[in-house]
Design a protein around this motif. Structure first.
Motif, PDB file in Angstrom:
ATOM      1  N   GLU A 215     -12.178 -15.865  27.371  1.00  0.00           N
ATOM      2  CA  GLU A 215     -11.351 -16.453  28.203  1.00  0.00           C
ATOM      3  C   GLU A 215      -9.992 -15.640  28.332  1.00  0.00           C
ATOM      4  O   GLU A 215      -9.701 -15.315  29.487  1.00  0.00           O
ATOM      5  CB  GLU A 215     -11.336 -17.940  27.918  1.00  0.00           C
ATOM      6  N   ARG A 216      -9.171 -15.562  27.297  1.00  0.00           N
ATOM      7  CA  ARG A 216      -7.867 -14.812  27.066  1.00  0.00           C
ATOM      8  C   ARG A 216      -8.064 -13.340  27.774  1.00  0.00           C
ATOM      9  O   ARG A 216      -7.304 -12.848  28.326  1.00  0.00           O
ATOM     10  CB  ARG A 216      -7.343 -14.826  25.758  1.00  0.00           C
ATOM     11  N   ARG A 217      -9.141 -12.775  27.380  1.00  0.00           N
ATOM     12  CA  ARG A 217      -9.418 -11.317  27.900  1.00  0.00           C
ATOM     13  C   ARG A 217      -9.769 -11.447  29.451  1.00  0.00           C
ATOM     14  O   ARG A 217      -9.829 -10.367  30.073  1.00  0.00           O
ATOM     15  CB  ARG A 217     -10.391 -10.730  27.119  1.00  0.00           C
ATOM     16  N   GLY A 218      -9.690 -12.554  30.187  1.00  0.00           N
ATOM     17  CA  GLY A 218     -10.245 -12.691  31.647  1.00  0.00           C
ATOM     18  C   GLY A 218     -11.759 -12.526  31.992  1.00  0.00           C
ATOM     19  O   GLY A 218     -12.192 -12.356  32.755  1.00  0.00           O
ATOM     20  N   LEU A 219     -12.518 -12.485  30.804  1.00  0.00           N
ATOM     21  CA  LEU A 219     -13.849 -12.463  31.151  1.00  0.00           C
ATOM     22  C   LEU A 219     -14.852 -13.661  31.164  1.00  0.00           C
ATOM     23  O   LEU A 219     -15.837 -13.523  31.968  1.00  0.00           O
ATOM     24  CB  LEU A 219     -14.662 -11.856  29.663  1.00  0.00           C
ATOM     25  N   LEU A 220     -14.103 -14.735  31.000  1.00  0.00           N
ATOM     26  CA  LEU A 220     -14.671 -16.145  31.487  1.00  0.00           C
ATOM     27  C   LEU A 220     -13.658 -17.057  32.285  1.00  0.00           C
ATOM     28  O   LEU A 220     -12.329 -16.787  31.654  1.00  0.00           O
ATOM     29  CB  LEU A 220     -15.236 -16.859  30.018  1.00  0.00           C
ATOM     30  N   SER A 221     -13.934 -17.851  32.692  1.00  0.00           N
ATOM     31  CA  SER A 221     -13.139 -18.839  33.685  1.00  0.00           C
ATOM     32  C   SER A 221     -13.751 -20.063  33.616  1.00  0.00           C
ATOM     33  O   SER A 221     -14.247 -20.751  34.497  1.00  0.00           O
ATOM     34  CB  SER A 221     -12.902 -18.229  35.194  1.00  0.00           C
ATOM     35  N   PRO A 222     -13.626 -20.939  32.444  1.00  0.00           N
ATOM     36  CA  PRO A 222     -14.180 -22.232  32.147  1.00  0.00           C
ATOM     37  C   PRO A 222     -13.405 -23.132  33.174  1.00  0.00           C
ATOM     38  O   PRO A 222     -12.135 -23.025  33.414  1.00  0.00           O
ATOM     39  CB  PRO A 222     -14.105 -22.537  30.922  1.00  0.00           C
ATOM     40  N   HIS A 223     -14.166 -23.986  33.626  1.00  0.00           N
ATOM     41  CA  HIS A 223     -13.545 -25.424  34.262  1.00  0.00           C
ATOM     42  C   HIS A 223     -12.777 -26.133  33.213  1.00  0.00           C
ATOM     43  O   HIS A 223     -13.059 -26.249  32.025  1.00  0.00           O
ATOM     44  CB  HIS A 223     -14.629 -26.200  35.023  1.00  0.00           C
TER      45      HIS A 223
END
Length: 135
Positions: A24-32
């Motif tokens: 997520e920090r790398r911008g690869l995931l965008s959780p709700h």
């Protein structure tokens, strides 16, 4: 499909929660977010599955994955990124095939002593040209 909490997603994919945080920090995931906690929908689960396959099977770095997904600004498109990775794998394969061939040859040595004492291998080793005389 409902949103799944990070703990269930991590367990289902056999990943540490810290890996999902890092992706997520790398911008690869965008959780709700639900009550401040990370939750994942079907699209994010697909993304996680894709990340795992690309890391494990495709042997892609996170930088390569970010470029392929358009997360990181780059002049290269995803096909260029994948092509470059294939070239690197082919080069590594050639290097490993050379190593295997040499080690197989080493095993066939008729000399019973240590390989560094084998006259057959000593014949095949090229020494650098050096100035001066050898004792």
């Amino acid at each position: 499909m409902d949103l799944l909490p990070i703990s269930e997603v991590a367990a289902g994919f056999r990943l540490p929660i810290s890996t999902l945080h890092y992706w997520e920090r790398r911008g690869l995931l965008s959780p709700h977010r639900r009550s401040g906690r990370r939750c994942y929908d079907r699209d994010q689960l697909y993304r996680i599955a894709l990340l795992k396959v690309w890391r494990e099977t495709g042997n892609l770095s996170l930088d390569d994955i970010a470029a392929a997904l358009g997360v990181r600004d780059t002049d290269r498109g995803w096909r260029d990124t994948v092509s470059a990775r294939i070239e690197a794998i082919e080069a590594e394969t050639r290097r490993l095939e050379t190593a295997r061939s040499y080690l197989t040859y080493l095993l066939t040595c008729r000399h019973h002593g240590a390989p560094d004492e084998c006259p057959y291998f000593r014949e095949g080793v090229q020494l650098p040209a050096v100035s001066g005389s050898m004792p």
